[in-house]
Design a protein around this motif. Structure first.
Motif, PDB file in Angstrom:
ATOM      1  N   SER A  30       0.833  -1.205   0.000  1.00  0.00           N
ATOM      2  CA  SER A  30       0.000   0.000   0.000  1.00  0.00           C
ATOM      3  C   SER A  30       0.868   1.255   0.000  1.00  0.00           C
ATOM      4  O   SER A  30       0.587   2.221  -0.706  1.00  0.00           O
ATOM      5  N   GLY A  31       1.946   1.238   0.773  1.00  0.00           N
ATOM      6  CA  GLY A  31       2.847   2.390   0.798  1.00  0.00           C
ATOM      7  C   GLY A  31       3.518   2.619  -0.537  1.00  0.00           C
ATOM      8  O   GLY A  31       3.684   3.755  -0.984  1.00  0.00           O
ATOM      9  N   PHE A  32       3.878   1.528  -1.222  1.00  0.00           N
ATOM     10  CA  PHE A  32       4.534   1.640  -2.528  1.00  0.00           C
ATOM     11  C   PHE A  32       3.554   2.178  -3.578  1.00  0.00           C
ATOM     12  O   PHE A  32       3.918   3.019  -4.395  1.00  0.00           O
ATOM     13  N   GLU A  33       2.307   1.685  -3.527  1.00  0.00           N
ATOM     14  CA  GLU A  33       1.300   2.133  -4.495  1.00  0.00           C
ATOM     15  C   GLU A  33       0.948   3.604  -4.300  1.00  0.00           C
ATOM     16  O   GLU A  33       0.598   4.298  -5.254  1.00  0.00           O
ATOM     17  N   GLU A  34       1.052   4.082  -3.049  1.00  0.00           N
ATOM     18  CA  GLU A  34       0.772   5.500  -2.788  1.00  0.00           C
ATOM     19  C   GLU A  34       1.965   6.391  -3.122  1.00  0.00           C
ATOM     20  O   GLU A  34       1.881   7.612  -2.999  1.00  0.00           O
ATOM     21  N   GLY A  35       3.073   5.778  -3.517  1.00  0.00           N
ATOM     22  CA  GLY A  35       4.243   6.549  -3.925  1.00  0.00           C
ATOM     23  C   GLY A  35       5.070   7.088  -2.776  1.00  0.00           C
ATOM     24  O   GLY A  35       5.849   8.031  -2.944  1.00  0.00           O
ATOM     25  N   LYS A  36       4.929   6.501  -1.596  1.00  0.00           N
ATOM     26  CA  LYS A  36       5.703   6.962  -0.448  1.00  0.00           C
ATOM     27  C   LYS A  36       7.136   6.421  -0.522  1.00  0.00           C
ATOM     28  O   LYS A  36       7.369   5.373  -1.109  1.00  0.00           O
ATOM     29  N   ASP A  37       8.078   7.158   0.102  1.00  0.00           N
ATOM     30  CA  ASP A  37       9.443   6.660   0.225  1.00  0.00           C
ATOM     31  C   ASP A  37       9.476   5.698   1.402  1.00  0.00           C
ATOM     32  O   ASP A  37       9.186   6.080   2.533  1.00  0.00           O
ATOM     33  N   ILE A  38       9.865   4.449   1.138  1.00  0.00           N
ATOM     34  CA  ILE A  38       9.856   3.421   2.176  1.00  0.00           C
ATOM     35  C   ILE A  38      11.265   2.871   2.379  1.00  0.00           C
ATOM     36  O   ILE A  38      11.961   2.558   1.415  1.00  0.00           O
ATOM     37  N   VAL A  39      11.669   2.775   3.634  1.00  0.00           N
ATOM     38  CA  VAL A  39      12.939   2.149   3.985  1.00  0.00           C
ATOM     39  C   VAL A  39      12.609   0.841   4.686  1.00  0.00           C
ATOM     40  O   VAL A  39      11.837   0.819   5.644  1.00  0.00           O
ATOM     41  N   VAL A  40      13.178  -0.276   4.170  1.00  0.00           N
ATOM     42  CA  VAL A  40      12.927  -1.581   4.774  1.00  0.00           C
ATOM     43  C   VAL A  40      14.167  -2.038   5.535  1.00  0.00           C
ATOM     44  O   VAL A  40      15.289  -1.768   5.130  1.00  0.00           O
ATOM     45  N   SER A  41      13.933  -2.691   6.668  1.00  0.00           N
ATOM     46  CA  SER A  41      15.027  -3.283   7.447  1.00  0.00           C
ATOM     47  C   SER A  41      15.123  -4.751   7.078  1.00  0.00           C
ATOM     48  O   SER A  41      14.122  -5.470   7.119  1.00  0.00           O
ATOM     49  N   VAL A  42      16.328  -5.179   6.722  1.00  0.00           N
ATOM     50  CA  VAL A  42      16.557  -6.559   6.323  1.00  0.00           C
ATOM     51  C   VAL A  42      17.467  -7.218   7.354  1.00  0.00           C
ATOM     52  O   VAL A  42      18.544  -6.709   7.649  1.00  0.00           O
ATOM     53  N   MET A  43      16.991  -8.320   7.926  1.00  0.00           N
ATOM     54  CA  MET A  43      17.796  -9.060   8.890  1.00  0.00           C
ATOM     55  C   MET A  43      18.471 -10.210   8.164  1.00  0.00           C
ATOM     56  O   MET A  43      17.831 -10.916   7.388  1.00  0.00           O
ATOM     57  N   SER A  44      19.773 -10.374   8.413  1.00  0.00           N
ATOM     58  CA  SER A  44      20.490 -11.477   7.782  1.00  0.00           C
ATOM     59  C   SER A  44      21.285 -12.238   8.836  1.00  0.00           C
ATOM     60  O   SER A  44      21.878 -11.642   9.729  1.00  0.00           O
ATOM     61  N   ALA A  45      21.255 -13.563   8.708  1.00  0.00           N
ATOM     62  CA  ALA A  45      22.007 -14.441   9.602  1.00  0.00           C
ATOM     63  C   ALA A  45      22.188 -15.786   8.925  1.00  0.00           C
ATOM     64  O   ALA A  45      21.263 -16.291   8.286  1.00  0.00           O
ATOM     65  N   MET A  46      23.367 -16.351   9.032  1.00  0.00           N
ATOM     66  CA  MET A  46      23.670 -17.691   8.523  1.00  0.00           C
ATOM     67  C   MET A  46      23.277 -17.863   7.051  1.00  0.00           C
ATOM     68  O   MET A  46      22.721 -18.880   6.667  1.00  0.00           O
ATOM     69  N   GLY A  47      23.539 -16.873   6.236  1.00  0.00           N
ATOM     70  CA  GLY A  47      23.276 -16.987   4.799  1.00  0.00           C
ATOM     71  C   GLY A  47      21.839 -16.763   4.384  1.00  0.00           C
ATOM     72  O   GLY A  47      21.501 -16.902   3.219  1.00  0.00           O
TER      73      GLY A  47
END
Length: 158
Positions: A128-145
């Motif tokens: 919904s945020g992307f369709e409304e054209g908002k700037d979105i920052v996502v947090s990506v968690m990474s562990a063990m590949g």
């Protein structure tokens, strides 16, 4: 010396995906590897030593990617594997039809190998945020590949 050329298929820096830590030093809120899965510890209880034994730590933890509850009992003097868990923020550029997202890294390159989150509320907020054209920052968690989106926030346009 032989005349054969050596080919190494691995391209990582050789850093371990986990590091050892004594079971008695792992606390609630920390991370631990149970059954080969990176988990966040939600409960730790330590039993007293028996007549001939070690004190034992009982860990209840939740897998950081699948949210499954796992348990393990380890002698407190033994070492446990603790995963290296990293959290990185990326700016959302695009959502493709095949279920992948395109993200902008800090150095200006794009990251296109991440799937949409499986969490329904996160998925609907993202779309919904992307369709409304908002700037979105996502947090990506990474562990063990493994990598997975774990949170998002809207950024006010500058």
């Amino acid at each position: 010396m032989s005349d054969e050329e050596h080919h190494f298929e691995s391209s990582d820096a050789g850093a371990s995906k986990t590091y050892p830590q004594q079971a008695g030093n792992i606390r609630k809120g920390g991370h631990i590897v149970i059954k080969g899965r990176p988990c966040k510890v939600v409960e730790v209880s330590t039993s007293k030593t028996g007549k001939h034994g070690h004190a034992k730590c009982h860990f209840v933890a939740i897998d950081i990617f699948t949210s499954k509850k796992l348990e393990d009992i380890v002698p407190s003097s033994h070492n446990c594997d603790v995963p290296h868990v990293n959290r990185t923020d990326y700016q959302l550029i695009d959502i493709s039809e095949d279920g992948f997202v395109s993200l902008l890294t800090d150095n200006g390159s794009t990251k296109d190998d991440l799937k949409l989150p499986t969490d329904e509320t996160l998925l609907t907020q993202l779309k919904s945020g992307f369709e409304e054209g908002k700037d979105i920052v996502v947090s990506v968690m990474s562990a063990m590949g493994e990598e997975q989106m774990c949170a998002l926030k809207e950024v006010a346009p500058k």
